[in-house]
Design a protein around this motif. Sequence first.
Motif, mmCIF file in Angstrom:
data_model
loop_
_atom_site.group_PDB
_atom_site.id
_atom_site.type_symbol
_atom_site.label_atom_id
_atom_site.label_comp_id
_atom_site.label_asym_id
_atom_site.label_seq_id
_atom_site.Cartn_x
_atom_site.Cartn_y
_atom_site.Cartn_z
ATOM 1 N N LEU A 69 0.831 -1.212 0.000
ATOM 2 C CA LEU A 69 0.000 0.000 0.000
ATOM 3 C C LEU A 69 0.863 1.259 0.000
ATOM 4 N N LEU A 70 1.966 1.242 0.730
ATOM 5 C CA LEU A 70 2.874 2.387 0.718
ATOM 6 C C LEU A 70 3.448 2.603 -0.683
ATOM 7 N N LEU A 73 0.806 4.086 -2.904
ATOM 8 C CA LEU A 73 0.619 5.508 -2.610
ATOM 9 C C LEU A 73 1.838 6.351 -2.994
ATOM 10 N N LYS A 74 2.833 5.709 -3.598
ATOM 11 C CA LYS A 74 4.061 6.367 -4.035
ATOM 12 C C LYS A 74 4.839 7.003 -2.881
ATOM 13 N N VAL A 75 4.778 6.355 -1.716
ATOM 14 C CA VAL A 75 5.568 6.801 -0.562
ATOM 15 C C VAL A 75 7.031 6.493 -0.865
ATOM 16 N N ARG A 105 -2.502 0.763 -10.908
ATOM 17 C CA ARG A 105 -3.237 1.852 -10.253
ATOM 18 C C ARG A 105 -4.560 2.119 -10.967
#
Length: 121
Positions: A69-70, A73-75, A105
């Motif tokens: 998930l990170l 989210l492009k963390v 995405r």
Amino acid sequence: MPPPGGNAAERKIAGEHWSQLPDHDLIFSSQHGGMIDPVGFSRTFDRLVKRAGVRRITVRLARHTCGTLLAFLKVHPKVAQAILRHSQISMTMDVYTHVVGDSEREAVGMLAELLEDPLIG
């Protein structure tokens, strides 16, 4: 420099009761800094999963999901490494984050829209 293991807030709350061996750098610790009883941790995790009303998964799978998930989210990978508390970025990148490209995405976005449709979802 603070002693290894636990975070400063946890140490402050525990005060003089904080006790963690110098060679222990625990991701999860008891309220006083020691090792968590695995059975007790699993029970607590199961209760939280049930309360959240989500499908039961293992703690290991929850970590993989968090990493993915990170990435979705492009963390930044170094931020994900810090969140997952990995000492090596290779662990974060090679094991815990699964590549999510623009096509994935877009597909997830379409699925989300479909599931939000009152006639379907």
